[in-house]
Design a protein around this motif. Structure first.
Motif, PDB file in Angstrom:
ATOM      1  N   VAL A  83       0.851  -1.193   0.000  1.00  0.00           N
ATOM      2  CA  VAL A  83       0.000   0.000   0.000  1.00  0.00           C
ATOM      3  C   VAL A  83       0.886   1.242   0.000  1.00  0.00           C
ATOM      4  O   VAL A  83       2.096   1.163   0.212  1.00  0.00           O
ATOM      5  N   ARG A  84       0.258   2.373  -0.235  1.00  0.00           N
ATOM      6  CA  ARG A  84       0.980   3.649  -0.182  1.00  0.00           C
ATOM      7  C   ARG A  84       0.856   4.236   1.212  1.00  0.00           C
ATOM      8  O   ARG A  84      -0.255   4.343   1.751  1.00  0.00           O
ATOM      9  N   ILE A  85       1.977   4.608   1.791  1.00  0.00           N
ATOM     10  CA  ILE A  85       2.001   5.225   3.117  1.00  0.00           C
ATOM     11  C   ILE A  85       2.550   6.644   2.983  1.00  0.00           C
ATOM     12  O   ILE A  85       3.659   6.837   2.476  1.00  0.00           O
ATOM     13  N   GLU A  86       1.770   7.621   3.413  1.00  0.00           N
ATOM     14  CA  GLU A  86       2.193   9.017   3.389  1.00  0.00           C
ATOM     15  C   GLU A  86       2.586   9.445   4.805  1.00  0.00           C
ATOM     16  O   GLU A  86       1.809   9.260   5.748  1.00  0.00           O
ATOM     17  N   ILE A  87       3.757  10.033   4.929  1.00  0.00           N
ATOM     18  CA  ILE A  87       4.259  10.481   6.231  1.00  0.00           C
ATOM     19  C   ILE A  87       4.190  12.004   6.298  1.00  0.00           C
ATOM     20  O   ILE A  87       4.696  12.698   5.420  1.00  0.00           O
ATOM     21  N   ASP A  88       3.558  12.528   7.338  1.00  0.00           N
ATOM     22  CA  ASP A  88       3.483  13.967   7.588  1.00  0.00           C
ATOM     23  C   ASP A  88       4.212  14.236   8.907  1.00  0.00           C
ATOM     24  O   ASP A  88       3.701  13.937   9.990  1.00  0.00           O
ATOM     25  N   ALA A  89       5.430  14.758   8.797  1.00  0.00           N
ATOM     26  CA  ALA A  89       6.243  15.046   9.994  1.00  0.00           C
ATOM     27  C   ALA A  89       6.959  16.371   9.763  1.00  0.00           C
ATOM     28  O   ALA A  89       8.167  16.419   9.517  1.00  0.00           O
ATOM     29  N   ARG A  90       6.219  17.454   9.842  1.00  0.00           N
ATOM     30  CA  ARG A  90       6.734  18.768   9.466  1.00  0.00           C
ATOM     31  C   ARG A  90       7.752  19.324  10.451  1.00  0.00           C
ATOM     32  O   ARG A  90       8.501  20.252  10.133  1.00  0.00           O
TER      33      ARG A  90
END
Length: 234
Positions: free
Chosen positions: A109-116
């Motif tokens: 699957v596609r995993i999007e990481i948001d860690a600004r």
């Protein structure tokens, strides 16, 4: 967490045995198929379509082997908890780096990481990767065709909050206080909105979290299910 009764431990072992049979059966069936194809090659009756079938069988075998190894690894944490070996030597680690590594290696699957906020150092860096993998595996199991979004951010002075969001069914409200408990595994196994993880994965995650003084929550709504992990900052 309280130690298990004989009855709850027996129910736990029954679930584990049931779950481990599935990947074991997949391995057995695909290895048998591959052997049959190679016998065909030896006998001169190999068909072009067999090449595609072999690749698919090898992929299924690899997935099943990964599920089996992950299940055994998760259950080792449960065993550690049952036997009282809960204390682990804790290391520091960057949770963002671990999330990026998981996303890079995940092919299903596609995993999007948001860690600004960049690197986020947490306590128990040697345990955190397995904890993250276990909860993300639940998302893959229950939302295999959607995008998994993971948000990591500071939460006050003491915690890093990691939220794993997927497009599957959310844990039902009446199960949210039970989903990470030993006794709850039997309850959630029979319900689609219980989001049972193979080889009692959610309970295994709870034992990992306890070992590093982290906290877990299940929340969200159908189509936006959420697991939250509160990790101790360092």
């Amino acid at each position: 967490m309280d130690k298990p009764t004989i009855e709850s431990l027996g129910a736990l072992l029954s679930l584990v045995i049931h779950d481990l049979r599935n990947p074991t059966a997949t391995l057995s069936a695909n290895i048998s198929f591959i052997n049959d194809v190679f016998d065909s090659i030896h006998n001169g009756i190999f068909a072009d379509d067999d090449t595609k079938d072999i690749k698919e069988a090898l992929l299924d075998t690899n997935i099943a082997l990964g599920e089996l190894m992950n299940g055994l690894d998760a259950f080792s944490w449960v065993t550690r908890w049952v036997t009282g070996r809960e204390i682990v030597e804790l290391e520091e680690g960057d949770v963002v780096a671990e999330l990026n590594a998981i996303a890079q290696h995940e092919k299903r699957v596609r995993i999007e990481i948001d860690a600004r906020e960049g690197a986020l150092m947490v306590r128990g860096g040697n345990v955190v990767p397995k904890l993250l993998e276990t909860l993300i595996a639940n998302s893959i199991q229950h939302a295999p065709y959607g995008i998994i979004r993971v948000v990591a951010q500071k939460k006050g002075e003491d915690y890093v909050l990691v939220q794993i969001r997927d497009q599957g069914l959310a844990v039902a409200e009446d199960l949210r206080d039970k989903v990470f408990t030993l006794e709850g595994q039997v309850l959630i196994k029979g319900r689609r909105d219980g989001r049972y993880s193979r080889v009692v994965g959610l309970f295994a995650a709870a034992t990992m979290a306890e070992a590093i003084a982290a906290r877990l929550e299940a929340d969200g709504q159908d189509g936006d299910a959420v697991f939250r992990i509160y990790l101790k900052r360092v």
